[in-house]
Structures are given as structure tokens and as C-alpha cells.
Design a protein around this motif. Structure first.
Motif, PDB file in Angstrom:
ATOM      1  N   UNK A  95       0.871  -1.185   0.000  1.00 26.25           N
ATOM      2  CA  UNK A  95       0.000   0.000   0.000  1.00 26.25           C
ATOM      3  C   UNK A  95       0.910   1.238   0.000  1.00 26.25           C
ATOM      4  N   UNK A  96       0.588   2.186  -0.848  1.00 27.43           N
ATOM      5  CA  UNK A  96       1.372   3.431  -0.891  1.00 27.43           C
ATOM      6  C   UNK A  96       0.422   4.626  -0.837  1.00 27.43           C
ATOM      7  N   UNK A  97       0.701   5.546   0.084  1.00 29.04           N
ATOM      8  CA  UNK A  97      -0.072   6.786   0.146  1.00 29.04           C
ATOM      9  C   UNK A  97      -1.390   6.673   0.871  1.00 29.04           C
ATOM     10  N   UNK A  98      -1.499   5.723   1.803  1.00 27.05           N
ATOM     11  CA  UNK A  98      -2.728   5.665   2.605  1.00 27.05           C
ATOM     12  C   UNK A  98      -2.938   7.024   3.271  1.00 27.05           C
ATOM     13  N   UNK A 105       2.024  11.332   8.812  1.00 25.16           N
ATOM     14  CA  UNK A 105       3.469  11.248   8.535  1.00 25.16           C
ATOM     15  C   UNK A 105       3.889  12.210   7.424  1.00 25.16           C
ATOM     16  N   UNK A 106       2.986  13.094   7.061  1.00 22.14           N
ATOM     17  CA  UNK A 106       3.326  14.167   6.117  1.00 22.14           C
ATOM     18  C   UNK A 106       3.762  13.695   4.741  1.00 22.14           C
ATOM     19  N   UNK A 108       3.717  13.357   0.918  1.00 19.99           N
ATOM     20  CA  UNK A 108       3.070  14.119  -0.150  1.00 19.99           C
ATOM     21  C   UNK A 108       3.216  13.415  -1.502  1.00 19.99           C
ATOM     22  N   UNK A 109       2.564  13.991  -2.485  1.00 19.34           N
ATOM     23  CA  UNK A 109       2.479  13.364  -3.794  1.00 19.34           C
ATOM     24  C   UNK A 109       3.827  13.034  -4.420  1.00 19.34           C
ATOM     25  N   UNK A 110       4.800  13.915  -4.202  1.00 20.40           N
ATOM     26  CA  UNK A 110       6.109  13.719  -4.814  1.00 20.40           C
ATOM     27  C   UNK A 110       6.823  12.529  -4.174  1.00 20.40           C
ATOM     28  N   UNK A 111       6.755  12.474  -2.843  1.00 18.47           N
ATOM     29  CA  UNK A 111       7.363  11.353  -2.119  1.00 18.47           C
ATOM     30  C   UNK A 111       6.698  10.036  -2.541  1.00 18.47           C
ATOM     31  N   UNK A 112       5.373  10.081  -2.671  1.00 21.83           N
ATOM     32  CA  UNK A 112       4.642   8.861  -3.026  1.00 21.83           C
ATOM     33  C   UNK A 112       4.985   8.395  -4.438  1.00 21.83           C
ATOM     34  N   UNK A 113       5.262   9.352  -5.314  1.00 20.12           N
ATOM     35  CA  UNK A 113       5.692   8.988  -6.670  1.00 20.12           C
ATOM     36  C   UNK A 113       6.993   8.185  -6.593  1.00 20.12           C
ATOM     37  N   UNK A 114       7.895   8.596  -5.706  1.00 22.16           N
ATOM     38  CA  UNK A 114       9.165   7.875  -5.543  1.00 22.16           C
ATOM     39  C   UNK A 114       8.910   6.467  -5.000  1.00 22.16           C
ATOM     40  N   UNK A 115       8.008   6.370  -4.025  1.00 19.41           N
ATOM     41  CA  UNK A 115       7.703   5.047  -3.471  1.00 19.41           C
ATOM     42  C   UNK A 115       7.081   4.129  -4.536  1.00 19.41           C
ATOM     43  N   UNK A 116       6.206   4.699  -5.350  1.00 20.38           N
ATOM     44  CA  UNK A 116       5.606   3.910  -6.433  1.00 20.38           C
ATOM     45  C   UNK A 116       6.712   3.397  -7.364  1.00 20.38           C
ATOM     46  N   UNK A 117       7.646   4.266  -7.701  1.00 16.00           N
ATOM     47  CA  UNK A 117       8.762   3.866  -8.575  1.00 16.00           C
ATOM     48  C   UNK A 117       9.582   2.743  -7.953  1.00 16.00           C
TER      49      UNK A 117
END
Ligand code: PGA
Length: 253
Positions: A95-98, A105-106, A108-117
């Protein structure tokens, strides 16, 4: 045909023993009662991923998923878990970006893009969450916000990569509140998300599974899952009880 998925998000609940009992009850009930081609994913706390995976053995219907991952590959990040570690344990989903990660935990969209990658690079399937808080729904800008969340974290992907992503729409006001979106509200937003994906990726948007999350229960699952663009659910509280969770799964199968 889109893959139907019902994922249980256990959040920070259960001892190892309780987790193991729940898993064994689910294994029996799913084998005996669930007919259709639905994938069940148990998103357990990190320490239970490997033992629960072992317990499931080669179960064809049920697999495990993590609730989060680090955006880093390795190194001095005390308390974090990398996607490489998840891969080394054979964990297929994350799960990413719950919204709880975004809110507490603050993230944001940019961080989540990295996690998706990171997840995709290691061959894990990200279950990417989006959804609006109550004040945004009340202001009427919820479609705009959710489109923006999807865009920020997924639109950099190639078409091939996007096809490996599962999306979960979870209106924040419906999470853990007992207040479910109506099936019409769910269908409307799922259709908005799919059309937004289609605007960039064309026909492959039809292949992306979009799950609904937010107070899914045995008595509302069937109606939610019958919506044309709802391909399953991400279930929190109700996934902690085997009977309730299996009835939810049966709502789609
Ligand atoms: P809930 O949680 O089913 O308890 O509302 C859903 C989620 O947070 O994924």
C-alpha cells in the motif's frame, strides 16, 4: 477483464498469535466459500508479513501486502523497511499513500511517486491510495483533488508501468467512521479516476483495478462492488474479523 481484489488493511492491530488465527480461519473460509476469481490480499504489520506468508504457503487465492515502504533503497534510516527487503521475502503488494500516512506522517504526492517507482522497480504491485478529506468534499472540489493526487504520483509512469498499479479510492471522511460513501458517490469518483487515466493513457485505463475503501462492511460490500468501475475493496476495521471479511469478499465473487 480487470482483476478483482479485496485487500484487508490490518493497520497497527493484532498480536502475532491473533494474526495467525485470523489467517488460518480465512484460509478455510475462502477455500470453502469464495467462488469467483477474486484475489485476497492481507496487508499485515511489517513483523507479521513473513510468518503470515509462510503460513499461507502456496495459497493461490490469498497473498500478503505491506502497508508502507521506504522511499530509500537501504542505509541509515532507522525503523524503515525498503522495497528490496519486501521483495527478498517474496511480498507481492504494498500500500502506498494511505491517507493515514499522508495525514500523520506528512507524505506528499512527490514522495509517493518515488515510493511507487521503488515498488515497481522491484516488481511489487503498489496499491496507490487517493481520496479527499471532508472539507474538500463539502467545498465540492473533491474530483479536482483526487485527479491531482493521481496525477502527482502516477502520471510520470510509462503506460506499461501504470498497468502494474492498483488504485484505491478512499474518501478520508469514510475511513474508520462508519460513514460509507454511497455506491453512487463511489461509482462517480471511480469513473472520474478512470477517465482521467484514459485522458493520458488511453484504452489501458480500462485494465486498471480501482478499489473502494472507507467503512466497507458485509452489509454494504455487495452494492459497492456492483458498481461498474469498482473492482474491489480496501477494507480496514472489518478485515480484522474472519466472518465479516469473508462476507465482504463474497460480495464480489
Ligand atoms: P476502514 O478503513 O474500512 O476501517 O474504514 C479503510 C482503510 O483505511 O483502508
Amino acid at each position: 477483464m480487470r482483476q478483482k481484489i479485496v485487500a484487508g488493511n490490518w493497520k497497527m492491530n493484532k498480536t502475532l498469535e491473533e494474526a495467525s488465527i485470523l489467517t488460518s480461519e480465512l484460509m478455510g473460509m475462502v477455500a470453502d466459500e469464495v467462488k469467483g476469481n477474486v484475489k485476497v490480499v492481507l496487508c499485515t504489520p511489517f513483523p507479521y508479513l513473513y510468518p503470515i506468508k509462510q503460513q499461507l504457503g502456496g495459497n493461490a487465492r490469498i497473498s500478503v501486502g505491506a502497508q508502507n515502504c521506504s522511499e530509500h533503497d537501504s542505509g541509515a534510516y532507522t525503523g524503515e523497511t525498503s522495497v528490496g527487503m519486501l521483495k527478498s521475502m517474496g511480498i507481492p503488494y504494498v500500500i502506498i499513500g494511505h491517507s493515514e500516512r499522508r495525514q500523520y506522517f506528512g507524505e506528499d504526492g512527490k514522495l509517493l511517486a518515488t515510493k511507487v517507482d521503488k515498488a515497481l522497480a522491484q516488481g511489487l504491485t503498489p496499491i496507490f491510495c487517493c481520496g479527499e478529506p471532508l472539507e474538500i468534499r463539502e467545498k465540492g472540489t473533491h474530483e479536482q483533488l483526487v485527479k491531482q493526487q493521481v496525477e502527482e504520483s502516477l502520471f510520470h509512469l510509462s503506460a506499461e508501468a501504470l498497468q502494474k498499479v492498483v488504485i484505491a479510492y478512499e474518501p478520508v471522511w469514510a475511513i474508520g467512521t462508519g460513514k460509507t460513501a454511497t455506491s453512487q458517490q463511489a461509482q462517480d469518483m471511480h469513473s472520474v479516476i478512470r477517465k482521467h487515466l484514459a485522458s493520458k493513457y488511453g484504452a489501458i485505463a480500462e485494465n486498471i483495478s480501482i478499489l473502494y475503501g472507507g467503512s466497507v462492511k458485509a452489509d454494504n460490500a455487495k452494492e459497492l462492488f456492483s458498481c461498474a468501475d469498482v473492482d474491489g475493496g480496501l477494507v480496514g476495521g472489518a478485515s480484522l474479523k474472519s466472518r465479516e471479511f469473508v462476507e465482504i469478499i463474497k460480495g464480489i465473487s
